[in-house]
Design a protein around this motif. Structure first.
Motif, mmCIF file in Angstrom:
data_model
loop_
_atom_site.group_PDB
_atom_site.id
_atom_site.type_symbol
_atom_site.label_atom_id
_atom_site.label_comp_id
_atom_site.label_asym_id
_atom_site.label_seq_id
_atom_site.Cartn_x
_atom_site.Cartn_y
_atom_site.Cartn_z
ATOM 1 N N PHE A 35 0.837 -1.205 0.000
ATOM 2 C CA PHE A 35 0.000 0.000 0.000
ATOM 3 C C PHE A 35 0.873 1.257 0.000
ATOM 4 C CE2 PHE A 35 -3.813 -2.452 1.507
ATOM 5 C CZ PHE A 35 -4.712 -1.977 0.561
ATOM 6 N N GLU A 36 1.892 1.278 0.854
ATOM 7 C CA GLU A 36 2.771 2.450 0.934
ATOM 8 C C GLU A 36 3.474 2.698 -0.404
ATOM 9 O OE1 GLU A 36 6.333 4.280 3.771
ATOM 10 O OE2 GLU A 36 5.547 2.273 4.217
ATOM 11 N N THR A 37 3.944 1.637 -1.035
ATOM 12 C CA THR A 37 4.612 1.744 -2.340
ATOM 13 C C THR A 37 3.638 2.264 -3.393
ATOM 14 O OG1 THR A 37 6.103 -0.058 -1.754
ATOM 15 C CG2 THR A 37 5.864 0.432 -4.108
ATOM 16 N N MET A 38 2.430 1.728 -3.405
ATOM 17 C CA MET A 38 1.402 2.143 -4.362
ATOM 18 C C MET A 38 1.070 3.625 -4.188
ATOM 19 S SD MET A 38 -2.502 0.741 -4.657
ATOM 20 C CE MET A 38 -3.019 1.637 -3.192
ATOM 21 N N TYR A 39 0.874 4.072 -2.950
ATOM 22 C CA TYR A 39 0.547 5.477 -2.705
ATOM 23 C C TYR A 39 1.708 6.384 -3.124
ATOM 24 C CZ TYR A 39 -3.451 3.882 0.067
ATOM 25 O OH TYR A 39 -4.618 3.294 0.486
ATOM 26 N N ASN A 40 2.931 5.968 -2.812
ATOM 27 C CA ASN A 40 4.103 6.758 -3.175
ATOM 28 C C ASN A 40 4.195 6.958 -4.682
ATOM 29 O OD1 ASN A 40 6.867 7.926 -2.564
ATOM 30 N ND2 ASN A 40 7.410 6.229 -3.899
ATOM 31 N N ALA A 41 3.779 5.933 -5.449
ATOM 32 C CA ALA A 41 3.858 5.994 -6.912
ATOM 33 C C ALA A 41 2.559 6.533 -7.534
ATOM 34 C CB ALA A 41 4.161 4.604 -7.463
ATOM 35 N N GLU A 42 1.609 6.912 -6.676
ATOM 36 C CA GLU A 42 0.320 7.452 -7.119
ATOM 37 C C GLU A 42 -0.464 6.464 -7.986
ATOM 38 O OE1 GLU A 42 0.872 11.402 -8.727
ATOM 39 O OE2 GLU A 42 1.929 12.051 -6.923
ATOM 40 N N GLY A 43 -0.423 5.189 -7.590
ATOM 41 C CA GLY A 43 -1.173 4.154 -8.291
ATOM 42 C C GLY A 43 -2.478 3.864 -7.573
ATOM 43 N N VAL A 44 -3.338 3.084 -8.230
ATOM 44 C CA VAL A 44 -4.592 2.650 -7.605
ATOM 45 C C VAL A 44 -4.575 1.142 -7.329
ATOM 46 C CG1 VAL A 44 -6.014 4.515 -8.515
ATOM 47 C CG2 VAL A 44 -5.812 2.393 -9.802
ATOM 48 N N GLY A 45 -3.529 0.454 -7.783
ATOM 49 C CA GLY A 45 -3.392 -0.971 -7.533
ATOM 50 C C GLY A 45 -1.939 -1.375 -7.655
ATOM 51 N N ALA A 134 -14.218 -0.671 -10.723
ATOM 52 C CA ALA A 134 -13.653 -1.634 -9.770
ATOM 53 C C ALA A 134 -13.302 -2.939 -10.495
ATOM 54 C CB ALA A 134 -14.631 -1.907 -8.634
ATOM 55 N N ALA A 135 -14.195 -3.407 -11.352
ATOM 56 C CA ALA A 135 -13.931 -4.646 -12.101
ATOM 57 C C ALA A 135 -12.708 -4.478 -12.994
ATOM 58 C CB ALA A 135 -15.152 -5.024 -12.937
ATOM 59 N N ARG A 136 -12.553 -3.308 -13.606
ATOM 60 C CA ARG A 136 -11.397 -3.051 -14.472
ATOM 61 C C ARG A 136 -10.093 -3.091 -13.673
ATOM 62 N NH1 ARG A 136 -9.969 -1.416 -19.382
ATOM 63 N NH2 ARG A 136 -12.154 -1.356 -19.938
ATOM 64 N N VAL A 137 -10.056 -2.363 -12.558
ATOM 65 C CA VAL A 137 -8.842 -2.323 -11.732
ATOM 66 C C VAL A 137 -8.478 -3.733 -11.265
ATOM 67 C CG1 VAL A 137 -7.867 -1.494 -9.549
ATOM 68 C CG2 VAL A 137 -9.171 0.069 -11.000
ATOM 69 N N LEU A 138 -9.471 -4.480 -10.815
ATOM 70 C CA LEU A 138 -9.210 -5.829 -10.311
ATOM 71 C C LEU A 138 -8.707 -6.748 -11.421
ATOM 72 C CD1 LEU A 138 -12.178 -6.296 -7.833
ATOM 73 C CD2 LEU A 138 -9.828 -5.587 -7.336
ATOM 74 N N GLN A 139 -9.269 -6.646 -12.617
ATOM 75 C CA GLN A 139 -8.794 -7.471 -13.726
ATOM 76 C C GLN A 139 -7.350 -7.117 -14.089
ATOM 77 O OE1 GLN A 139 -11.851 -8.364 -16.985
ATOM 78 N NE2 GLN A 139 -12.853 -6.732 -15.803
ATOM 79 N N HIS A 140 -7.019 -5.829 -14.058
ATOM 80 C CA HIS A 140 -5.655 -5.396 -14.371
ATOM 81 C C HIS A 140 -4.668 -5.994 -13.361
ATOM 82 C CE1 HIS A 140 -2.579 -2.353 -15.727
ATOM 83 N NE2 HIS A 140 -2.115 -2.675 -14.534
ATOM 84 N N GLU A 141 -4.981 -5.867 -12.074
ATOM 85 C CA GLU A 141 -4.080 -6.403 -11.039
ATOM 86 C C GLU A 141 -4.053 -7.931 -11.079
ATOM 87 O OE1 GLU A 141 -2.003 -4.433 -9.748
ATOM 88 O OE2 GLU A 141 -3.074 -2.671 -10.472
ATOM 89 N N TYR A 142 -5.197 -8.539 -11.312
ATOM 90 C CA TYR A 142 -5.286 -9.998 -11.406
ATOM 91 C C TYR A 142 -4.400 -10.512 -12.547
ATOM 92 C CZ TYR A 142 -7.476 -14.621 -11.707
ATOM 93 O OH TYR A 142 -7.699 -15.969 -11.730
ATOM 94 N N ASP A 143 -4.412 -9.799 -13.670
ATOM 95 C CA ASP A 143 -3.560 -10.189 -14.797
ATOM 96 C C ASP A 143 -2.095 -10.305 -14.369
ATOM 97 O OD1 ASP A 143 -5.557 -10.421 -16.694
ATOM 98 O OD2 ASP A 143 -5.087 -8.540 -17.729
#
Length: 185
Positions: A35-45, A134-143
């Motif tokens: 989570f900390e890494t994601m926030y630092n890089a301004e990502g959502v996943g 939400a479905a899009r973000v989850l599919q991207h991370e799931y990939d």
């Protein structure tokens, strides 16, 4: 702790990740660091392979998108051993980007509804349906957990056009605002 983000060209981004068990050492610390890494890089996943670990975990926080899609308010979760059971609904084309492929954005067609089984960070099992962004973000991370990157959805012509940009990323000729880990090529 902020971890470096593994970038395009590293073989770990192409591996199918295995499920983990409850006794996975340092799991809560890993989730917190992701989570900390994601926030630092301004990502959502962010998926575990993006921080150099071949395990079936990703984190998301789509709260910043709540203004456009109110259902995303407080949509912050860790997904452990996720498995998509169904994809259905309309196919929607939308531009995507990725922390492991900085400065490249491409249109990707995805279903707008998925059903996923997963464990949360307290090892509570969930079987949920997600729709829209939400479905899009989850599919991207799931990939990421299956060794698939969003550029894999590009047409053969678009892939040829992206080749030099992807090579530049692999060679470290990009400078995103966050720390990256280059592949050992």
């Amino acid at each position: 702790m902020i971890l470096p983000v593994t970038v395009f060209g590293d073989p770990i981004l192409r591996k199918v990740t295995p499920d983990i068990d409850k006794d996975y050492e340092g799991l809560q610390e890993l989730i917190d660091n992701m989570f900390e890494t994601m926030y630092n890089a301004e990502g959502v996943g962010l998926a575990a392979p993006q921080v150099g670990l071949s395990v079936r975990i990703f984190v998301v926080d789509a709260t910043p998108m709540a203004e456009e899609e109110p259902a995303l308010k407080d949509f912050k979760k860790a997904f452990i051993n996720p498995h998509i059971i169904e994809k259905d609904g309309e196919e929607v084309i939308m531009e995507e980007g990725c922390l492991s492929i900085p400065f490249i954005r491409e249109e990707v067609k995805r279903k707008d509804r998925i059903r996923m089984k997963y464990f949360d960070e307290n090892w509570v099992e969930h079987d949920e349906v997600f729709e829209g962004y939400a479905a899009r973000v989850l599919q991207h991370e799931y990939d990421h957990l299956d060794g698939v990157l969003f550029v894999d959805y590009a047409t053969p012509l678009k892939k040829r056009l992206l080749k030099s940009k992807l090579t530049a990323i692999t060679k470290g000729k990009v400078q995103p605002s966050y720390r990256i880990k280059l592949p050992k090529v």
